[in-house]
Write a protein that holds these residues in place. Structure first.
Motif, mmCIF file in Angstrom:
data_model
loop_
_atom_site.group_PDB
_atom_site.id
_atom_site.type_symbol
_atom_site.label_atom_id
_atom_site.label_comp_id
_atom_site.label_asym_id
_atom_site.label_seq_id
_atom_site.Cartn_x
_atom_site.Cartn_y
_atom_site.Cartn_z
ATOM 1 N N ARG A 24 -15.328 7.252 0.910
ATOM 2 C CA ARG A 24 -14.957 5.834 0.961
ATOM 3 C C ARG A 24 -15.363 5.217 2.307
ATOM 4 N NH1 ARG A 24 -12.083 4.055 -3.132
ATOM 5 N NH2 ARG A 24 -11.080 5.533 -4.542
ATOM 6 N N LYS B 256 0.821 -1.219 0.000
ATOM 7 C CA LYS B 256 0.000 0.000 0.000
ATOM 8 C C LYS B 256 0.852 1.265 0.000
ATOM 9 C CE LYS B 256 -4.408 -1.769 1.441
ATOM 10 N NZ LYS B 256 -5.501 -1.836 2.411
ATOM 11 N N THR C 220 -5.133 3.687 -2.050
ATOM 12 C CA THR C 220 -4.827 2.431 -1.351
ATOM 13 C C THR C 220 -6.067 1.642 -0.961
ATOM 14 O OG1 THR C 220 -4.804 3.636 0.724
ATOM 15 C CG2 THR C 220 -2.686 3.337 -0.378
ATOM 16 N N ASP C 221 -7.248 2.163 -1.286
ATOM 17 C CA ASP C 221 -8.480 1.469 -0.899
ATOM 18 C C ASP C 221 -8.769 0.362 -1.922
ATOM 19 O OD1 ASP C 221 -10.850 0.774 0.324
ATOM 20 O OD2 ASP C 221 -12.009 2.425 -0.542
ATOM 21 N N ASN D 213 -19.240 2.094 0.211
ATOM 22 C CA ASN D 213 -18.187 1.147 -0.156
ATOM 23 C C ASN D 213 -17.727 1.334 -1.604
ATOM 24 O OD1 ASN D 213 -16.432 -0.926 -0.464
ATOM 25 N ND2 ASN D 213 -17.922 -2.570 -0.162
ATOM 26 N N ASN E 116 -11.724 10.377 1.152
ATOM 27 C CA ASN E 116 -11.620 9.366 2.208
ATOM 28 C C ASN E 116 -12.930 9.203 2.966
ATOM 29 O OD1 ASN E 116 -8.992 8.828 1.528
ATOM 30 N ND2 ASN E 116 -8.127 10.297 2.972
ATOM 31 N N LYS F 117 -14.516 0.283 -2.433
ATOM 32 C CA LYS F 117 -13.241 -0.437 -2.402
ATOM 33 C C LYS F 117 -12.852 -0.898 -3.806
ATOM 34 C CE LYS F 117 -10.778 -3.654 0.601
ATOM 35 N NZ LYS F 117 -9.996 -2.623 1.283
#
Length: 437
Positions: free
Chosen positions: A420, A316, A323-324, A424, A417, A426
């Motif tokens: 997120r 990550k 990075t999600d 969801n 962020n 991701k």
């Protein structure tokens, strides 16, 4: 959209300078993801609102003179095979060379559009000198200076004129099943993963489209899951030379990426994530693709209590800021967690499709904004009044505010962020725009 242009020509005619100019153009306008390595031989460019892939064949010629001819011939051949159009660059200062002639000979026989581009034309007398290149047998020449950028517009207008036609053709693609591309460097196990996934049962219809030249499409319909797998397999068989191999892999990966909804980036657990992998990852993110990272050959790694956790943390750090992303440790050889990979890909696909109602968005996000206000601008309080999701392919959100141009990256990242955290997304890149109320 999947339109790829390759720049070919002998060494030192200015291919890389021109290539960098095309990429910088895009960086200045639409690229908001940092950390994309500049010195790659591929990228995405935009002109007049149309986007296309650019491949520079520049970095592939070894330095010994006697094998120039064969090396360059190979590159041109690859470009003809793989790209949709070719920029053939020559140099007005040196005039026509034997190498230019032999390249022109190959290109004239191809059925791809070729744009003969005479570089280093920066004054009137060189404009006149450039006319000698008509003898290479192409009906039009484009003159430019890749250092100053003069003349670039006319060439790009001609190229992007073709892209419209491609887009129309692309709209008639096969049914709307999710498309997953297995991408990554050679020898990480892409073909083995495909075979492990489809080798189980006979109910699978294989090879929908595709001569061996193309990416291979496989229709997967098993365990109540149905999707198209796009594999960039078959690359290794092309050639023994590493450079050719890399060039093929790059063009092939970009094509697969363009066609896919979700990219499964396969890594070799023992090698970790390399600069090339990070570049592939960033490119997929810039193209707005859903991404999942699969770390293959995990069976070969010696494990202690927190091996996977530490590995994921390092990974990550390399792919930040985005990075999600789901990371899964698999072994294709032992068939460990390979079907879990498909479940994750389907989850990312669903995350990418989700539409959040405007009322829900405002209810959740306005509270966040109220509790964490944007920094004051020149003594003015920044107010965000209203938020809505835009009807785009990549999840995009418009925040309506009194000072749209003054909101800085850190606060934009904070909002991303929070989105997120509350919803969801991701594995999916998010775009955020600020608009005047």
């Amino acid at each position: 959209m999947s339109y790829t242009i390759a720049i070919v020509g002998r060494p030192n005619v200015g291919k890389s300078t021109f290539f960098n100019r095309l990429l910088e153009q895009r960086k200045a306008i639409v690229d908001d993801i940092s950390g994309v390595t500049r010195d790659r031989q591929y990228g995405v460019s935009e002109w007049a609102g149309k986007t296309f892939n650019v491949i520079d064949t520049g970095g592939f010629v070894p330095n010994s003179n006697d094998i120039f001819e064969t090396e360059i011939r190979k590159q041109v051949k690859i470009a003809i095979d793989e790209a949709d159009a070719i920029i053939f660059m020559v140099d007005v200062a040196t005039g026509i060379t034997d190498l230019d002639n032999s390249m022109a000979h190959i290109l004239r026989r191809s059925n791809k559009p070729v744009y003969l581009t005479v570089n280093k034309v920066d004054n009137h007398s060189r404009e006149l000198d450039a006319t000698e290149f008509y003898s290479l047998g192409f009906e039009k020449i484009y003159t430019l200076s890749s250092i100053s950028g003069t003349g670039t517009g006319e060439l790009l207008d001609a190229i992007t004129e073709k892209i419209e036609l491609t887009d129309i053709a692309d709209n008639n693609t096969e049914n709307e099943l999710p498309k997953f591309a297995i991408i990554g460097q050679p020898n990480v196990g892409k073909s083995s993963l495909l075979n492990a996934l489809i080798g189980q049962e006979r109910t699978i219809v294989s090879n929908i489209a595709g001569t061996t030249r193309d990416t291979i499409h496989t229709h997967y319909n098993l365990f109540n899951k149905e999707f198209i797998l796009i594999d960039t397999a078959g690359i290794r068989k092309k050639s023994k030379e590493k450079d050719d191999l890399e060039f093929y892999s790059i063009i092939r990966a970009i094509k697969a990426m363009d066609e896919a909804d979700i990219c499964l980036l396969l890594l070799d657990a023992e090698k970790g994530i390399t600069a090339q992998d990070v570049a592939i990852f960033s490119l997929a993110a810039r193209k707005g693709k859903g991404i999942a990272i699969l770390v293959n050959k995990w069976d070969l790694v010696e494990k202690e209590t927190n091996t996977a956790r530490d590995y994921e943390k390092k990974l990550k750090e390399k792919i930040a800021p985005f990075t999600d992303v789901p990371i899964l440790f698999i072994s294709v050889k032992d068939k460990t967690r390979i079907f879990k990979a498909i479940e994750i890909a389907l989850e990312v696909y669903n995350n990418k499709q989700q539409k959040i109602s405007t009322s829900k968005l405002n209810e959740v996000m306005l509270k966040v904004v109220e509790a964490n206000k944007a920094p004051v601008v020149r003594g003015h309080i920044v107010k965000i009044k209203f938020i809505t999701q835009l009807p785009t392919h990549v999840p995009s959100f418009a925040f309506f505010t009194n000072f749209p141009n003054d909101i800085k990256t850190p606060y934009k990242n904070f909002l991303e962020n929070q989105l997120r955290a509350k919803f969801n997304f991701k594995g999916v890149p998010i775009r955020i725009f600020f608009r005047k109320k």
